[in-house]
Design a protein around this motif. Structure first.
Motif, PDB file in Angstrom:
ATOM      1  N   ASN A 132       0.814  -1.215   0.000  1.00 51.42           N
ATOM      2  CA  ASN A 132       0.000   0.000   0.000  1.00 51.42           C
ATOM      3  C   ASN A 132       0.849   1.267   0.000  1.00 51.42           C
ATOM      4  OD1 ASN A 132      -2.299  -1.551  -0.024  1.00 51.42           O
ATOM      5  ND2 ASN A 132      -2.787  -1.239   2.137  1.00 51.42           N
ATOM      6  N   PHE A 157       1.531   2.882  -3.308  1.00 52.67           N
ATOM      7  CA  PHE A 157       0.475   3.668  -3.936  1.00 52.67           C
ATOM      8  C   PHE A 157       0.626   5.161  -3.630  1.00 52.67           C
ATOM      9  CE2 PHE A 157      -1.299  -0.486  -4.236  1.00 52.67           C
ATOM     10  CZ  PHE A 157      -2.194  -0.465  -5.283  1.00 52.67           C
ATOM     11  N   SER A 199       2.973   5.070  -8.052  1.00 47.85           N
ATOM     12  CA  SER A 199       1.531   5.330  -7.985  1.00 47.85           C
ATOM     13  C   SER A 199       0.915   5.395  -9.382  1.00 47.85           C
ATOM     14  CB  SER A 199       1.276   6.628  -7.232  1.00 47.85           C
ATOM     15  OG  SER A 199       1.944   7.714  -7.858  1.00 47.85           O
ATOM     16  N   LYS A 202      -5.440  -1.086  -3.527  1.00 44.19           N
ATOM     17  CA  LYS A 202      -4.900  -1.287  -2.190  1.00 44.19           C
ATOM     18  C   LYS A 202      -5.571  -2.487  -1.524  1.00 44.19           C
ATOM     19  CE  LYS A 202      -3.250   3.329  -0.906  1.00 44.19           C
ATOM     20  NZ  LYS A 202      -3.306   4.392   0.125  1.00 44.19           N
TER      21      LYS A 202
END
Length: 225
Positions: free
Chosen positions: A152, A155, A161, A171
């Protein structure tokens, strides 16, 4: 002409490096996602084992003691909800397991009042298996959440990203446990100590303990002649 060729080669090199970086980041996302899914499957296997053990524990308790029915009903209902949460995702499963652990904590607290359960080897064996299963779930949860955290985090960083959005990655949910009782494996260690009978009272100073023989008297010395 030569300068144009050099510029063209530089542009091509930059494009190759950029494409290679994008492919590398995409593949890394895919590997992390697969690792997370595999680690969750391992947790799910242990959760299913936990639910089976709870079902067996309830049946053994019914056969061994006239147990409080309301407590057993709560455990059965919470177990049913936890079983139904399989496939709903880590967040939903975590909530169901938290409710189940609350019912189990109450169950073990009431079990302290039943000395015949202490003598039931099946009950003790199942309880020990549950402790071992809880340990494996806790280890699997730490491993899973660590992988989710690393996944995560990408991201929120550039340029990964952009690759995540391009590759339609999403996610992952944490397997969170808010109740500290869920983090601790349920244990009956010492739960029945109060049922083993009162300890012998401490004798007053100078008197032997109950159940022991007093020491023999010291031999008399003859008076001096």
């Amino acid at each position: 002409m030569e300068a144009v060729l050099i510029i063209l080669l530089v542009v091509v090199a930059i494009l190759v490096i950029a494409v290679g970086a994008v492919i590398s980041m995409y593949n890394r996302f895919a590997r992390q996602r697969n690792t997370i899914e595999e680690s969750w499957r391992q947790i799910d296997v242990e959760l299913q084992r936990r639910h089976d053990l709870i079902g067996n524990l309830v049946e053994v308790t019914k056969a061994a003691a006239r147990f409080e029915q309301q407590t057993l009903t709560q455990v059965v209902a919470a177990r049913t909800q936890a079983v139904a949460a399989h496939g709903a995702g880590p967040a939903a499963q975590g909530q169901a397991e938290q409710a189940l652990n609350g019912a189990l904590s109450n169950f073990f607290a009431v079990a302290e009042q039943y000395p015949n359960l202490k003598a039931n080897q099946n009950f003790l064996d199942l309880q020990q298996q549950m402790v071992e299963t809880e340990d494996r779930i806790a280890a699997g949860r730490r491993f899973y959440n660590g992988n989710v955290r690393a996944y995560n985090t990408r991201f929120d960083t550039f340029p990964s990203s952009m690759v995540a959005n391009f590759g339609k990655f999403r996610k992952k949910e944490y397997y969170e446990v808010d109740d500290p009782n869920v983090r601790a494996a349920p244990s009956l260690k010492g739960a029945f100590d109060s049922l083993t009978g009162p300890s012998a009272p401490t004798p007053p100073p100078g008197q032997p303990a109950i159940g022991t023989q007093p020491p023999p008297p010291a031999p008399q010395q003859p008076p001096p002649g």
